[in-house]
Design a protein around this motif. Structure first.
Motif, mmCIF file in Angstrom:
data_model
loop_
_atom_site.group_PDB
_atom_site.id
_atom_site.type_symbol
_atom_site.label_atom_id
_atom_site.label_comp_id
_atom_site.label_asym_id
_atom_site.label_seq_id
_atom_site.Cartn_x
_atom_site.Cartn_y
_atom_site.Cartn_z
ATOM 1 N N ARG A 76 -78.776 41.579 35.208
ATOM 2 C CA ARG A 76 -77.917 42.749 35.325
ATOM 3 C C ARG A 76 -77.084 42.674 36.611
ATOM 4 N NH1 ARG A 76 -81.625 46.262 34.160
ATOM 5 N NH2 ARG A 76 -81.965 47.052 36.237
ATOM 6 N N LYS A 77 -77.760 42.257 37.700
ATOM 7 C CA LYS A 77 -77.065 42.129 38.974
ATOM 8 C C LYS A 77 -75.955 41.090 38.868
ATOM 9 C CE LYS A 77 -80.617 43.449 42.287
ATOM 10 N NZ LYS A 77 -81.751 42.857 43.006
ATOM 11 N N GLU A 79 -74.362 40.211 36.231
ATOM 12 C CA GLU A 79 -73.262 40.747 35.442
ATOM 13 C C GLU A 79 -72.401 41.691 36.272
ATOM 14 O OE1 GLU A 79 -75.240 42.339 32.077
ATOM 15 O OE2 GLU A 79 -75.307 40.399 31.055
ATOM 16 N N GLN A 80 -73.084 42.525 37.075
ATOM 17 C CA GLN A 80 -72.342 43.430 37.956
ATOM 18 C C GLN A 80 -71.488 42.655 38.930
ATOM 19 O OE1 GLN A 80 -75.325 45.865 39.704
ATOM 20 N NE2 GLN A 80 -75.346 47.354 38.043
ATOM 21 N N ALA A 81 -72.077 41.586 39.483
ATOM 22 C CA ALA A 81 -71.354 40.773 40.452
ATOM 23 C C ALA A 81 -70.131 40.132 39.791
ATOM 24 C CB ALA A 81 -72.285 39.700 41.011
ATOM 25 N N THR A 82 -70.312 39.690 38.563
ATOM 26 C CA THR A 82 -69.189 39.095 37.839
ATOM 27 C C THR A 82 -68.064 40.106 37.685
ATOM 28 O OG1 THR A 82 -70.853 37.884 36.609
ATOM 29 C CG2 THR A 82 -68.607 37.771 35.780
ATOM 30 N N VAL A 83 -68.459 41.331 37.300
ATOM 31 C CA VAL A 83 -67.453 42.382 37.132
ATOM 32 C C VAL A 83 -66.781 42.658 38.474
ATOM 33 C CG1 VAL A 83 -67.137 44.822 36.631
ATOM 34 C CG2 VAL A 83 -68.556 43.421 35.131
ATOM 35 N N ALA A 84 -67.616 42.772 39.529
ATOM 36 C CA ALA A 84 -67.090 43.064 40.857
ATOM 37 C C ALA A 84 -66.171 41.953 41.336
ATOM 38 C CB ALA A 84 -68.249 43.230 41.840
ATOM 39 N N THR A 87 -62.799 42.038 38.751
ATOM 40 C CA THR A 87 -61.878 43.176 38.819
ATOM 41 C C THR A 87 -60.768 42.976 39.864
ATOM 42 O OG1 THR A 87 -63.723 44.531 38.161
ATOM 43 C CG2 THR A 87 -61.779 45.690 38.944
#
Lengths: 179, 250
Positions: A76-77, A79-84, A87
């Motif tokens: 999950r982290k 994935e969040q990092a990828t999004v961060a 973006t």
């Protein structure tokens, strides 16, 4: 083998014939030792082996569950990092595209303006050049008339020996021009 | 040459011992009971001594047998049957090791004695009865009354009672007879080998045939040894399950 066979044949008749499992006189002893050994085994399994195996199994199960949980958390982290990460990259790319478009438009406008200016300048130059050309042509024409008058005077004086006036020469030239 | 295939089942005293007028001599059978208990303790004890998270082969086998019995109780008895786990695990391992160790040539098969199997079965049935009455009180007797029209009950109740009463007999005789028959058969074929081998000439060569049969039957007996231990344990689970839930789960 021979010895075993002999003892077997000698011992069985000594105990009397019959089917050994049904000899009731041995039953109390059998049950007595069965109870003792089963009780020992039961206590060993109940207090020593069972809890240890169960402990190991529970420990392993909870460890695996914990590890899976950690792995999911990490995913999950990630994935969040990828999004961060993606973006701002996306935003930057959008901004770059906007700037690019803006400059392209500006450049196109500048080019158009320069072209228009250059066209106007060229037209003006052309007009000036044409004006000068027509002036020069007119001048040249007047020079030619002058030259024709001079030539006429010269020719007449050579042929007749008398000098004609400039007005007559000009009139003759004009008459020739109009003819 | 005379060989009695039943001789292997004879209980022979090794150390004479009498308590309160009963002959409780330490016999070859008692010796093998201790060997069985010792083997189980050794097998399980060694297997669980390290308690590693990635189990060794031995530990894996011990854990598999543990989970095998736990699953058996879970499916046959229900989750509340797990409090009988130590008993059923003890019973299963004892019968299994008795059966398997009894296949060793020259060994004594503890479970080939009706006294032993009946004692085990009787204890199981007593446990079932005690559990039943402790869980349901007098309502445990409803176990003998299936859901049926009243007229049929006249017939069904005696059948249920008889079937319940024959359980210790069927439970004990099944195990006893399987072990007895298998070992007798092995001994009979072994006798053939010796008799043919001693006959001389072409007959000696023929003794190879029963030898191969013994090998095959031993493999089959290994299966039977496991199967009978499993059957004994799972029937115990089912009976205990009935005592706990009566006919609810039907």
């Amino acid at each position: 083998m021979q010895a075993a066979a002999t003892t077997a044949t000698t011992e069985v008749p000594a105990k009397g014939p019959g089917f050994p499992p049904f000899k009731t006189e041995s039953f109390p002893g059998q049950v007595f030792w069965l109870v003792i050994t089963m009780a020992v085994l039961f206590v060993v399994i109940w207090h020593l082996i069972g809890p240890r195996i169960q402990g190991t199994l529970i420990e392993r199960r909870s460890l695996i569950a914990h590890e899976i949980e950690t792995a999911q958390e990490n995913r999950r982290k990630a994935e969040q990092a990828t999004v961060a990460y993606e973006t701002p990259l996306f935003q930057a790319r959008e901004r770059a595209r906007a700037i690019n478009n803006q400059y392209r438009e500006e450049a196109a406008a500048t080019v158009k303006k320069a072209e228009a200016e250059a066209d106007a300048k060229a037209e003006q130059a052309t007009a000036e050049a044409e004006a000068r050309l027509s002036r020069i042509r007119a001048e040249a024409k007047s020079h030619i008339v002058q030259a024709a008058q001079d030539a006429t005077i010269e020719i007449v004086s050579r042929l007749t020996g008398e000098r004609i006036s400039a007005e007559d020469a000009a009139g003759a030239v004009r008459a020739t021009q109009e003819a | 040459m005379k060989m009695n295939p039943m001789e292997q089942f004879a209980v022979k005293p090794l150390i004479p011992l009498h308590i309160a007028g009963y002959d409780v001599s330490f016999t070859n059978q008692a010796l093998w009971m201790f060997i069985v208990v010792g083997a189980i303790t050794l097998f399980m004890g060694l297997a669980v001594s390290k308690r590693s998270l990635v189990p060794s082969r031995m530990q894996s086998m011990a854990e598999i047998s543990y989970e095998f019995v736990a699953n058996m109780i879970g499916t046959a008895t229900g989750e509340d049957g797990l409090r009988f786990f130590p008993f059923i695990f003890t019973l299963f391992m004892f019968v299994l090791f008795s059966n398997v160790l009894g296949l060793l040539p020259g060994s004594f098969t503890v479970t080939s004695q009706i006294a032993v199997t009946f004692a085990l079965a009787a204890f199981v049935i007593l446990l079932v009865i005690v559990t039943g009455f402790l869980t349901h009180g007098i309502g445990f007797l409803k176990l003998f009354v299936p859901k049926a029209p009243a007229l049929l009950l006249l017939l069904l109740v005696p059948i249920e009672v008889i079937s319940f009463l024959t359980r210790p007999i069927s439970l004990s005789v099944r195990l006893f007879a399987n072990m007895l028959a298998g070992h007798t058969m092995l001994k009979v074929f072994a006798t053939f080998v010796i008799a043919l081998g001693g006959a001389g000439g072409a007959l000696s060569l023929l003794s190879v045939a029963p030898m191969f049969l013994i090998v095959a039957i031993t493999a089959l007996e290994l299966l039977v040894a496991f199967l009978q231990a499993y059957v004994f344990a799972i029937l115990t689970c089912i009976y205990l399950g009935e005592a706990l839930h009566l006919h609810d789960h039907h």
